[in-house]
Design an enzyme around this catalytic site. Structure first.
Site, mmCIF file in Angstrom:
data_model
loop_
_atom_site.group_PDB
_atom_site.id
_atom_site.type_symbol
_atom_site.label_atom_id
_atom_site.label_comp_id
_atom_site.label_asym_id
_atom_site.label_seq_id
_atom_site.Cartn_x
_atom_site.Cartn_y
_atom_site.Cartn_z
ATOM 1 N N LYS A 113 0.825 -1.214 0.000
ATOM 2 C CA LYS A 113 0.000 0.000 0.000
ATOM 3 C C LYS A 113 0.864 1.270 0.000
ATOM 4 O O LYS A 113 2.072 1.206 0.150
ATOM 5 C CB LYS A 113 -0.918 -0.009 1.230
ATOM 6 C CG LYS A 113 -1.936 -1.160 1.202
ATOM 7 C CD LYS A 113 -2.920 -1.003 0.075
ATOM 8 C CE LYS A 113 -4.064 -1.992 0.103
ATOM 9 N NZ LYS A 113 -3.751 -3.361 -0.313
HETATM 10 C C1 LIG Z 1 -9.744 -2.654 -1.065
HETATM 11 C C2 LIG Z 1 -9.141 -3.427 0.061
HETATM 12 N N1 LIG Z 1 -9.856 -3.614 1.167
HETATM 13 C C3 LIG Z 1 -9.361 -4.280 2.225
HETATM 14 C C4 LIG Z 1 -8.083 -4.804 2.189
HETATM 15 C C5 LIG Z 1 -7.595 -5.584 3.362
HETATM 16 O O1 LIG Z 1 -6.485 -4.991 3.917
HETATM 17 P P1 LIG Z 1 -5.517 -5.797 4.892
HETATM 18 O O2 LIG Z 1 -4.649 -6.672 4.047
HETATM 19 O O3 LIG Z 1 -4.742 -4.711 5.586
HETATM 20 O O4 LIG Z 1 -6.364 -6.570 5.820
HETATM 21 C C6 LIG Z 1 -7.284 -4.598 1.072
HETATM 22 C C7 LIG Z 1 -5.918 -5.126 1.020
HETATM 23 O O5 LIG Z 1 -5.343 -5.438 0.027
HETATM 24 C C8 LIG Z 1 -7.826 -3.903 -0.038
HETATM 25 O O6 LIG Z 1 -7.125 -3.680 -1.152
#
Ligand SMILES: Cc1ncc(COP(=O)(O)O)c(C=O)c1O
Length: 390
Positions: free
Chosen positions: A190
């Protein structure tokens, strides 16, 4: 460190710049010997809430846990419906399923504007609908004016999945701070990478208090409070989870947050270079190409849409020969075997734009460490890969 089997990419989809600041931040934590949630986490929450200009920020283990806590904090559970995009990472709708509620998928507006469609949201509202989760895909804000109006009219909560949108603005407000709750991801790929990490933000004190309890097993005091002598026992007043972040991730987050505004600006330049180099190519469409380079967007991904006659697999393989990593963001969630297996409704779902997008999208390398020359070289390889394909 990448494994020996990893292709020798010249251009990665995303990349990270850690320097002496992150090194020192991590060493400081190791030297302080407090590894679980503690003072660095508090500092990260404080700095993030000022950056986002929102009163409450709660650091979490990742964005998935933040989304789960957001839904519980709003009282969403069995028998409820939550409208979500299908063009998203599966975490968005999985979080709804964890609560026992039903994700109801809405389509995107178009291939050029691949964000949840307020008109389709309205069509999907029923007596059971309790909330809408918007996802600011690639770092571009959804139509929050229309969605907020809909939510008001039908008495629905809004959760913003702002995993892609740290530092994206909708008017004067940062994405994630417009609805009832916003959830951010600090996963390794990210814009603000810490490895695993997330943040839940809200303007509502009650929601913040409930989420704080949920983050640590519903306990009234934390190990950190007890170590400081602020408490010697605790009660458990809610069914909570272990969704706590670590001090190491918080320390990296603090260092990366300082770099974020400049890094996001660099992404704007890279975006502008991509648009300049690719806009005359007839074989592709460029979503968001109408946005101005100076706009405050996180520009987390750079998606291109291949014309129907281009074979995506061959294109990806050709780009791989040039050692350029590409990806697909995203295969539609409702089409995954698991989703198809849990509800017949998902098999008959009519989400034409999302499905066409999922079939034709490719994401190209996008991160602040790319130079304009890098982008030009990637674009030349895109042209060559398209020529080889058509
Ligand atoms: C749009 C979206 N929502 C939620 C997530 C979930 O994030 P995390 O991996 O920090 O749990 C991601 C992660 O790639 C994402 O791209």
């Amino acid at each position: 460190m990448v494994s020996e089997n990893t292709p020798n990419w010249k251009y990665l989809l995303s990349d990270i710049d850690f320097d002496e600041h992150e090194n020192k931040a991590v060493l400081d934590v190791l030297n302080a010997k407090w590894l679980s949630m503690g003072p660095k986490t508090k500092e990260f929450e404080k700095d993030f809430s000022s950056y986002a200009e929102v009163p409450f920020a709660l650091a979490t283990a990742n964005c998935t846990t933040a989304l789960h806590m957001a839904l519980i904090s709003l009282g969403i559970g069995k028998g409820d419906e939550v409208i979500v995009p299908s063009l998203t990472f599966v975490a968005t709708s999985n979080a709804v399923l964890y609560t026992g509620a039903k994700p109801v998928f809405a389509d995107i507006v178009s291939l050029n504007y691949p964000l949840i469609d307020p008109n389709d949201i309205e069509k999907k509202i029923t007596q059971q609908t309790k909330a809408i989760i918007v996802m600011h895909y690639a770092g571009y804000p959804c139509d929050m004016d229309q969605i907020t109006a809909l939510a008001k009219k039908h008495n629905l909560f809004i959760i913003e999945d702002a995993a892609h949108a740290v530092g994206s603005y909708y008017g004067e407000r940062m994405c994630g701070t417009i609805g009832d709750i916003g959830c951010f991801s600090f996963f390794a790929n990210k814009n603000l990478p810490v490895g695993e990490g997330g943040m839940l933000v809200t303007r509502d004190k009650g929601i913040h208090q409930r989420a704080t309890l949920l983050r640590s097993h519903g306990m009234t005091s934390l190990t950190w409070d007890r170590a400081r002598g602020h408490a010697h026992s605790y009660d458990v007043v809610d069914l909570g989870y272990n969704y706590r972040p670590t001090e190491i991730c918080a320390a990296i987050g603090l260092a990366q947050l300082k770099k974020l505004p400049e890094n996001n600006l660099k992404r704007n330049d890279i975006f502008a270079e991509y648009i300049k180099s690719l806009s005359s190519n007839d074989h592709i469409m460029l979503p968001f190409s109408g946005t101005a380079a100076g706009d405050r967007y996180a520009r987390h991904l750079f998606p291109i849409i291949l014309k129907e006659n281009i074979n995506r697999e061959s294109f990806i393989m050709k780009m791989r020969e040039y050692n350029i990593q590409t990806s697909i963001h995203y295969p539609p969630v409702h089409k995954f075997s698991f989703y198809q297996s849990i509800l017949q409704e998902y098999q008959a779902q009519d989400l034409n734009n999302t499905e066409a997008y999922g079939r034709r999208v490719i994401t190209l390398p996008m991160h602040h460490m790319l130079t304009k020359d890098d982008v030009r070289e990637i674009c030349q390889c895109v042209e060559l890969s398209l020529d080889a394909n058509s």
